[in-house]
Enzyme design. Sequence first.
Site, short mmCIF file in Angstrom:
data_model
loop_
_atom_site.label_atom_id
_atom_site.label_comp_id
_atom_site.label_asym_id
_atom_site.label_seq_id
_atom_site.Cartn_x
_atom_site.Cartn_y
_atom_site.Cartn_z
N GLU A 19 -2.60 -8.84 3.46
CA GLU A 19 -2.95 -9.33 4.80
C GLU A 19 -4.45 -9.26 5.08
O GLU A 19 -4.93 -9.84 6.05
CB GLU A 19 -2.16 -8.56 5.87
CG GLU A 19 -2.60 -7.13 6.12
CD GLU A 19 -2.09 -6.09 5.14
OE1 GLU A 19 -2.27 -4.89 5.43
OE2 GLU A 19 -1.53 -6.46 4.09
N CYS A 33 0.84 -1.20 0.00
CA CYS A 33 0.00 0.00 0.00
C CYS A 33 0.88 1.26 0.00
O CYS A 33 1.59 1.51 -0.96
CB CYS A 33 -1.02 -0.04 1.14
SG CYS A 33 -2.35 1.18 0.93
N HIS A 91 -3.94 -4.77 0.02
CA HIS A 91 -3.48 -5.29 1.31
C HIS A 91 -3.56 -6.81 1.29
O HIS A 91 -4.63 -7.37 1.51
CB HIS A 91 -4.35 -4.73 2.45
CG HIS A 91 -4.09 -3.31 2.76
ND1 HIS A 91 -3.09 -2.90 3.61
CD2 HIS A 91 -4.67 -2.18 2.29
CE1 HIS A 91 -3.08 -1.58 3.67
NE2 HIS A 91 -4.03 -1.12 2.88
#
Length: 195
Positions: free
Chosen positions: A179, A76, A177
């Site tokens: 994650e 990001c 992202h």
Amino acid sequence: MIGIVNYGAGNIFSLTSALERQGIAYGMVNEEADLEKYTHIIIPGVGHAGAAMKKLEQTGLIKPLKALKKPVLGICVGMQLLTAHSEEGDADMMAVVPVRTRLFDREKGIKIPHMGWNNVAHHNNSLFEGIAPDAQFYFVHSYFIEYNPIFDIATAEYGLPFSAGVQKDNFYGVQFHPEKSGAAGERLLKNFSKL
């Protein structure tokens, strides 16, 4: 083992949780000497690119990060830090990848920020190995990396095509992202840990 650059501009908890779910060992990079301890480095980031760059400058890590030959992944804002310049704060970035970070154009009738799941077309890169060609990833951003076929390894569309992933040598960046992107994102983190 992955070293996470801890410069006060990243959502480290969700990243470490995703690494733990994958059984990937990690630690924190707080100073230059820490870089030696790890085989792979992640630069996380959320928020304002100009402010993030100032925080990173204060750590003294920019020059040693740029000199690394081991795999580095910017996530990001961490990806935006790898570019040459950001319109967010009209700030010079690390200039690892010679592209710019630009603001989405509201006149294209799109909502800013670009937030939520979006298809990512990836282009035969080991970072995306084993990930479906029509996989979706989770995005939250108002600024994008301009598309350049030399460095682009994954493309998304939001009013225009933009680079969702870039690579230059051992430096990788993803705008989404991983994650927060479920199985596809966790596979990408696992792939990175094996580069």
